[in-house]
Structure formats: structure tokens, C-alpha cells
Design a protein around this motif. Structure first.
Motif, PDB file in Angstrom:
ATOM      1  N   ASP A 121       0.829  -1.203   0.000  1.00  0.00           N
ATOM      2  CA  ASP A 121       0.000   0.000   0.000  1.00  0.00           C
ATOM      3  C   ASP A 121       0.865   1.255   0.000  1.00  0.00           C
ATOM      4  O   ASP A 121       0.600   2.213  -0.737  1.00  0.00           O
ATOM      5  N   ASP A 122       1.905   1.251   0.830  1.00  0.00           N
ATOM      6  CA  ASP A 122       2.789   2.414   0.915  1.00  0.00           C
ATOM      7  C   ASP A 122       3.476   2.686  -0.431  1.00  0.00           C
ATOM      8  O   ASP A 122       3.586   3.840  -0.865  1.00  0.00           O
ATOM      9  N   LEU A 123       3.947   1.628  -1.080  1.00  0.00           N
ATOM     10  CA  LEU A 123       4.620   1.803  -2.369  1.00  0.00           C
ATOM     11  C   LEU A 123       3.673   2.384  -3.404  1.00  0.00           C
ATOM     12  O   LEU A 123       4.043   3.296  -4.165  1.00  0.00           O
ATOM     13  N   ILE A 124       2.435   1.864  -3.450  1.00  0.00           N
ATOM     14  CA  ILE A 124       1.476   2.348  -4.434  1.00  0.00           C
ATOM     15  C   ILE A 124       1.034   3.770  -4.113  1.00  0.00           C
ATOM     16  O   ILE A 124       0.853   4.599  -5.015  1.00  0.00           O
ATOM     17  N   ASP A 125       0.848   4.077  -2.829  1.00  0.00           N
ATOM     18  CA  ASP A 125       0.497   5.442  -2.436  1.00  0.00           C
ATOM     19  C   ASP A 125       1.523   6.437  -2.965  1.00  0.00           C
ATOM     20  O   ASP A 125       1.177   7.466  -3.575  1.00  0.00           O
ATOM     21  N   GLU A 126       2.806   6.153  -2.727  1.00  0.00           N
ATOM     22  CA  GLU A 126       3.851   7.092  -3.146  1.00  0.00           C
ATOM     23  C   GLU A 126       4.046   7.074  -4.663  1.00  0.00           C
ATOM     24  O   GLU A 126       4.294   8.118  -5.271  1.00  0.00           O
ATOM     25  N   GLY A 127       3.927   5.901  -5.265  1.00  0.00           N
ATOM     26  CA  GLY A 127       4.061   5.831  -6.716  1.00  0.00           C
ATOM     27  C   GLY A 127       2.962   6.594  -7.428  1.00  0.00           C
ATOM     28  O   GLY A 127       3.211   7.295  -8.430  1.00  0.00           O
ATOM     29  N   THR A 128       1.739   6.492  -6.929  1.00  0.00           N
ATOM     30  CA  THR A 128       0.617   7.217  -7.525  1.00  0.00           C
ATOM     31  C   THR A 128       0.794   8.724  -7.355  1.00  0.00           C
ATOM     32  O   THR A 128       0.557   9.496  -8.297  1.00  0.00           O
ATOM     33  N   ALA A 129       1.207   9.155  -6.168  1.00  0.00           N
ATOM     34  CA  ALA A 129       1.399  10.581  -5.919  1.00  0.00           C
ATOM     35  C   ALA A 129       2.505  11.152  -6.805  1.00  0.00           C
ATOM     36  O   ALA A 129       2.399  12.270  -7.320  1.00  0.00           O
ATOM     37  N   THR A 130       3.564  10.385  -7.016  1.00  0.00           N
ATOM     38  CA  THR A 130       4.654  10.842  -7.883  1.00  0.00           C
ATOM     39  C   THR A 130       4.202  10.916  -9.335  1.00  0.00           C
ATOM     40  O   THR A 130       4.492  11.899 -10.039  1.00  0.00           O
ATOM     41  N   ALA A 131       3.486   9.895  -9.790  1.00  0.00           N
ATOM     42  CA  ALA A 131       2.979   9.922 -11.167  1.00  0.00           C
ATOM     43  C   ALA A 131       2.056  11.115 -11.370  1.00  0.00           C
ATOM     44  O   ALA A 131       2.092  11.782 -12.418  1.00  0.00           O
ATOM     45  N   ILE A 196       6.170   0.735 -10.469  1.00  0.00           N
ATOM     46  CA  ILE A 196       4.968  -0.086 -10.529  1.00  0.00           C
ATOM     47  C   ILE A 196       3.826   0.700 -11.182  1.00  0.00           C
ATOM     48  O   ILE A 196       3.142   0.217 -12.090  1.00  0.00           O
ATOM     49  N   VAL A 197       3.631   1.924 -10.717  1.00  0.00           N
ATOM     50  CA  VAL A 197       2.524   2.737 -11.221  1.00  0.00           C
ATOM     51  C   VAL A 197       2.749   3.156 -12.673  1.00  0.00           C
ATOM     52  O   VAL A 197       1.830   3.094 -13.497  1.00  0.00           O
ATOM     53  N   SER A 198       3.973   3.560 -13.020  1.00  0.00           N
ATOM     54  CA  SER A 198       4.237   3.996 -14.397  1.00  0.00           C
ATOM     55  C   SER A 198       4.127   2.837 -15.367  1.00  0.00           C
ATOM     56  O   SER A 198       3.661   3.004 -16.507  1.00  0.00           O
ATOM     57  N   ASP A 199       4.506   1.635 -14.931  1.00  0.00           N
ATOM     58  CA  ASP A 199       4.347   0.461 -15.796  1.00  0.00           C
ATOM     59  C   ASP A 199       2.868   0.154 -15.991  1.00  0.00           C
ATOM     60  O   ASP A 199       2.437  -0.206 -17.092  1.00  0.00           O
ATOM     61  N   TYR A 200       2.071   0.300 -14.931  1.00  0.00           N
ATOM     62  CA  TYR A 200       0.625   0.116 -15.053  1.00  0.00           C
ATOM     63  C   TYR A 200       0.059   1.121 -16.057  1.00  0.00           C
ATOM     64  O   TYR A 200      -0.783   0.778 -16.904  1.00  0.00           O
ATOM     65  N   GLN A 201       0.524   2.369 -16.000  1.00  0.00           N
ATOM     66  CA  GLN A 201       0.036   3.382 -16.923  1.00  0.00           C
ATOM     67  C   GLN A 201       0.357   3.034 -18.369  1.00  0.00           C
ATOM     68  O   GLN A 201      -0.440   3.305 -19.274  1.00  0.00           O
ATOM     69  N   LYS A 202       1.522   2.469 -18.583  1.00  0.00           N
ATOM     70  CA  LYS A 202       1.903   2.081 -19.952  1.00  0.00           C
ATOM     71  C   LYS A 202       0.935   1.044 -20.522  1.00  0.00           C
ATOM     72  O   LYS A 202       0.616   1.045 -21.718  1.00  0.00           O
ATOM     73  N   HIS A 204      -2.184   0.602 -19.364  1.00  0.00           N
ATOM     74  CA  HIS A 204      -3.560   1.125 -19.254  1.00  0.00           C
ATOM     75  C   HIS A 204      -3.515   2.642 -19.488  1.00  0.00           C
ATOM     76  O   HIS A 204      -3.689   3.425 -18.571  1.00  0.00           O
ATOM     77  N   PRO A 205      -3.252   3.065 -20.716  1.00  0.00           N
ATOM     78  CA  PRO A 205      -3.010   4.487 -20.990  1.00  0.00           C
ATOM     79  C   PRO A 205      -4.195   5.402 -20.696  1.00  0.00           C
ATOM     80  O   PRO A 205      -4.009   6.610 -20.572  1.00  0.00           O
ATOM     81  N   GLN A 206      -5.400   4.857 -20.571  1.00  0.00           N
ATOM     82  CA  GLN A 206      -6.541   5.709 -20.280  1.00  0.00           C
ATOM     83  C   GLN A 206      -6.779   5.891 -18.779  1.00  0.00           C
ATOM     84  O   GLN A 206      -7.664   6.637 -18.370  1.00  0.00           O
ATOM     85  N   ALA A 207      -5.987   5.184 -17.958  1.00  0.00           N
ATOM     86  CA  ALA A 207      -6.182   5.287 -16.503  1.00  0.00           C
ATOM     87  C   ALA A 207      -5.726   6.660 -15.997  1.00  0.00           C
ATOM     88  O   ALA A 207      -4.705   7.174 -16.448  1.00  0.00           O
TER      89      ALA A 207
END
Length: 207
Positions: A121-131, A196-202, A204-207
Motif C-alpha cells: 500500500d505504501d509503495l502504491i500510495d507514493e508511486g501514484t502521488a509521484t505519477a 509499478i505505477v508507471s508500468d501500469y500506466q503504460k 492502461h493508458p486511459q487510466a
């Protein structure tokens, strides 16, 4: 009150004066920043306290500080002088990103999944905020999102993966420290979470 009264912002007198000395009206600048952030990321009302801080209390590479209370969603932010970064750069890029980053946290805390409790959860929280902060205010990458070489990140990921479901590990994996027989460099969790988040965005480009 800013962005249709969504944000209640208080400024320290020193912050107002230092921004004025650099040629900026801090309330006007923060008003534009938070208006832009609010348009991109709607959410509940919250409060923001913005002050001026000494270098020891700031991120050395961008001259800012940010913290969002994981229970209330209230934001505390600061800026100030650091070597090799001008106040103009701080006020026009790094402070806007700092505010966007913390608003992202606040929205997740108040109307989303919350903050934590597990390491994943902590990793995704910070990854999302950075993205989000980089998407809101494009420019050079945040230093904490690229703090490791690919090989070092891969080695540390092998140590991280078995602990993803554990709680209470955010300080070590986000801010560095020793974990058993190996050392965790500063910002490791930020880098892994952002990738993790940037790879997810790649994928799922509409997310």
C-alpha cells in the motif's frame, strides 16, 4: 480559501516575504497551482499550512517538504533555500509538484482506499502521488522516482517482495535504513512504487 473553497490555506509571514522578495505573490501562485490540481483531481475539502524552512528540514534536491496526516488528510508543506536550486525554480516547479503530491495523498486518505497499512500500500500510495505530480506539472523527473540503478532496484525488489503484505516497514523502505543483513538506500520505496505505477500506466493508458 482556494479552488471554490476546497482548500483552506494558511501562509507563514516568512514564506510570504521570501516569495515576495523573489518576485512572487505566494497566495496568487498557490491559488493557480491548487486550481489546476483541483481540476485534475476532484476531492474533499482539506487544509494546507505552508511555511518557509531551513535546508535541514527540506529535500536537498528540490527545496521542499510535504506531509499529509494519514488520519485527517491535512497537509503541511514548506519551501526554502537549498544549494544548486533557485527560489524561482522551487516556486515555479518543485513547490507546485509538492502540493500536487500531497493533495493526491489527501484525496486517497479522505475519499479513496486510505494510506497503508501494508508495505505494498505504501509503495502504491507514493508511486501514484509521484505519477500525479509529474503529470500535473511536467518537467524533469522527481529525484525520488529514479533513485536506484536498474540492477540495484532489481536486487532490492527481491528483498522487498516477500515483505509486501507486512505493516510498519514504510520508514525503512521509503527513507532508508538497515533491514537485517542488507541496507536500504534512501527513496528505495518511492522508486519501486513509481515504477509499478508507471508500468501500469503504460499498459492502461486511459487510466
Amino acid at each position: 480559501r482556494i479552488a471554490d473553497h476546497r482548500f483552506t490555506v494558511t501562509f507563514s509571514g516568512v514564506a510570504l516575504q521570501q516569495a515576495k522578495t523573489a518576485g512572487f505573490s505566494l497566495p496568487a501562485l498557490v491559488g493557480r497551482v491548487l486550481g489546476h490540481v483541483s481540476a485534475l483531481l476532484p476531492g474533499p475539502e482539506t487544509t494546507i499550512s505552508l511555511s518557509y524552512a531551513r535546508p535541514a528540514h527540506l529535500i536537498p534536491k528540490n527545496g521542499t517538504y510535504g506531509y499529509t496526516n494519514p488520519r485527517t488528510g491535512r497537509i503541511t508543506a514548506a519551501f526554502g533555500p537549498v544549494p544548486h536550486v533557485s527560489i524561482r525554480q522551487i516556486l515555479t516547479l518543485w513547490l507546485p509538484r509538492d502540493l500536487a503530491h500531497e493533495v493526491n495523498h489527501s484525496v486517497r486518505i479522505l475519499s479513496g482506499p486510505g494510506y497503508g497499512p501494508t508495505l505494498l500500500d505504501d509503495l502504491i500510495d507514493e508511486g501514484t502521488a509521484t505519477a500525479f505530480d509529474q503529470a500535473a506539472f511536467p518537467g524533469p523527473p522527481d529525484p525520488w522516482g529514479h533513485a536506484l540503478t536498474p540492477s540495484h532496484e532489481c536486487a532490492l525488489w527481491k528483498k522487498t517482495a516477500p515483505q509486501l503484505g507486512s505493516a510498519g516497514l514504510d520508514d525503512i523502505w521509503l527513507y532508508g535504513g538497515s533491514s537485517g543483513s542488507y541496507d536500504v538506500p534512501d527513496w528505495t520505496g518511492f522508486t519501486i512504487g513509481y515504477h509499478i505505477v508507471s508500468d501500469y500506466q503504460k499498459h492502461h493508458p486511459q487510466a
